[in-house]
Motif scaffolding. Structure first.
Motif, PDB file in Angstrom:
ATOM      1  N   VAL A  73     -21.950  23.470   7.296  1.00  0.00           N
ATOM      2  CA  VAL A  73     -22.171  23.636   8.738  1.00  0.00           C
ATOM      3  C   VAL A  73     -23.137  24.779   9.022  1.00  0.00           C
ATOM      4  O   VAL A  73     -23.036  25.861   8.428  1.00  0.00           O
ATOM      5  CB  VAL A  73     -20.832  23.924   9.456  1.00  0.00           C
ATOM      6  N   VAL A  74     -24.043  24.539   9.967  1.00  0.00           N
ATOM      7  CA  VAL A  74     -24.942  25.583  10.458  1.00  0.00           C
ATOM      8  C   VAL A  74     -24.646  25.799  11.945  1.00  0.00           C
ATOM      9  O   VAL A  74     -24.653  24.854  12.727  1.00  0.00           O
ATOM     10  CB  VAL A  74     -26.425  25.196  10.290  1.00  0.00           C
ATOM     11  N   ASP A  75     -24.375  27.050  12.305  1.00  0.00           N
ATOM     12  CA  ASP A  75     -24.092  27.405  13.700  1.00  0.00           C
ATOM     13  C   ASP A  75     -25.254  28.251  14.215  1.00  0.00           C
ATOM     14  O   ASP A  75     -25.434  29.406  13.804  1.00  0.00           O
ATOM     15  CB  ASP A  75     -22.776  28.198  13.762  1.00  0.00           C
ATOM     16  N   LEU A  76     -26.051  27.684  15.102  1.00  0.00           N
ATOM     17  CA  LEU A  76     -27.211  28.375  15.675  1.00  0.00           C
ATOM     18  C   LEU A  76     -26.770  29.238  16.847  1.00  0.00           C
ATOM     19  O   LEU A  76     -26.035  28.788  17.721  1.00  0.00           O
ATOM     20  CB  LEU A  76     -28.251  27.354  16.141  1.00  0.00           C
ATOM     21  N   GLN A 133     -36.308  26.258   5.979  1.00  0.00           N
ATOM     22  CA  GLN A 133     -36.255  26.388   4.525  1.00  0.00           C
ATOM     23  C   GLN A 133     -35.295  27.495   4.110  1.00  0.00           C
ATOM     24  O   GLN A 133     -34.556  27.355   3.125  1.00  0.00           O
ATOM     25  CB  GLN A 133     -37.647  26.660   3.948  1.00  0.00           C
ATOM     26  N   LYS A 134     -35.280  28.594   4.864  1.00  0.00           N
ATOM     27  CA  LYS A 134     -34.348  29.691   4.572  1.00  0.00           C
ATOM     28  C   LYS A 134     -32.907  29.194   4.663  1.00  0.00           C
ATOM     29  O   LYS A 134     -32.079  29.492   3.797  1.00  0.00           O
ATOM     30  CB  LYS A 134     -34.560  30.840   5.550  1.00  0.00           C
ATOM     31  N   TRP A 138     -30.117  29.071   1.727  1.00  0.00           N
ATOM     32  CA  TRP A 138     -28.831  29.758   1.842  1.00  0.00           C
ATOM     33  C   TRP A 138     -27.665  28.781   1.658  1.00  0.00           C
ATOM     34  O   TRP A 138     -26.652  29.120   1.061  1.00  0.00           O
ATOM     35  CB  TRP A 138     -28.718  30.461   3.193  1.00  0.00           C
ATOM     36  N   LEU A 139     -27.841  27.574   2.182  1.00  0.00           N
ATOM     37  CA  LEU A 139     -26.787  26.560   2.060  1.00  0.00           C
ATOM     38  C   LEU A 139     -26.719  25.946   0.671  1.00  0.00           C
ATOM     39  O   LEU A 139     -25.690  25.416   0.264  1.00  0.00           O
ATOM     40  CB  LEU A 139     -27.026  25.427   3.064  1.00  0.00           C
ATOM     41  N   GLY A 140     -27.836  25.984  -0.014  1.00  0.00           N
ATOM     42  CA  GLY A 140     -27.916  25.299  -1.303  1.00  0.00           C
ATOM     43  C   GLY A 140     -28.140  23.822  -1.133  1.00  0.00           C
ATOM     44  O   GLY A 140     -27.764  23.009  -1.991  1.00  0.00           O
TER      45      GLY A 140
END
Length: 234
Positions: A73-76, A133-134, A138-140
């Motif tokens: 999960v990515v939380d912006l 891309q970062k 970070w997530l792999g």
């Protein structure tokens, strides 16, 4: 015996009032009164969440089930961190649910955010050219969910604020296109106001289903709602 004007338990359901202190603006007084009388604020305090907004993502996930064990999960715009707290528990980021897959939660924000158990937090502008891309580094890998409770700073002009948050949501959507894995989910806050058509069109081109929802935790006097787009197509 209950006294006249009280409930059967002998307690009156009193509504907290906040007296207008000298020098305090009426809007500030009304906000404080609303906070003190908001059951979600009290629940957030009791349950250890950093804000009442945590219940919005909880209610959305109860309906659409996108925060599953093992999800990335990515939380912006993650500050103050309530959504990350919910996500970390639901995707089993700490491995506390034995026998379930272990997920990961990555929060990004322009400001520094206090550490959150089970979440990796980075200070980042997601609109930077290399931000996608970062995040994948970070997530792999790619994300299963991109979510955003972001809102642009209020100008006090309803239509201007509406356009600003739609533009912010569109930017978040384009970011999601770059980092989501096939079948992924995008969740974001918008404001009702008539300019959502292009956003809906954009999302329907890349997702199999797009829903617009106002969860119970969203205040009835607020024009906010949430778009939940599922089944991302790369």
């Amino acid at each position: 015996m209950a006294k006249k004007g009280t409930s059967g338990r002998g307690q009156r359901d009193l509504r907290t009032r906040v007296k207008s202190a000298r020098g305090r603006k009426l809007s500030s007084t009304l906000w404080l009164e609303r906070q003190l009388n908001d059951p979600y604020v009290k629940r957030a305090q009791d349950e250890g969440y950093r804000g009442r907004a945590a219940f919005k993502i909880l209610e959305l996930d109860e309906k659409y089930r996108f925060l599953v064990p093992g999800a990335r999960v990515v939380d912006l715009g993650c500050a103050p961190g309530g959504w990350c707290q919910v996500a970390a528990t639901r995707v089993n980021a700490l491995g506390e649910r034995k026998g379930k897959k272990i997920g990961s939660v990555l929060g990004v924000d322009l400001q520094e955010v206090e550490p959150i158990a089970g979440a990796e937090i980075h200070q980042l502008d997601f609109m930077e050219d290399d931000a996608d891309q970062k995040v994948k580094d970070w997530l792999g890998g790619k994300a299963d969910v991109v979510m955003s409770d972001m809102a642009a700073a209020s100008s006090g002009h309803k239509q201007t604020d509406h356009l600003r948050i739609i533009a912010l949501c569109e930017a978040a959507a384009y970011f999601a296109f770059d980092v989501l894995d096939e079948g992924g989910t995008f969740v974001a806050k918008v404001l009702a106001g008539g300019a959502e058509g292009e956003l809906q069109k954009l999302l329907k081109q890349r997702f199999t289903k797009v829903a617009n929802v106002k969860p119970p935790a969203s205040r009835s006097d607020s024009s906010e709602k949430f778009v939940v787009a599922t089944g991302f197509r790369e």
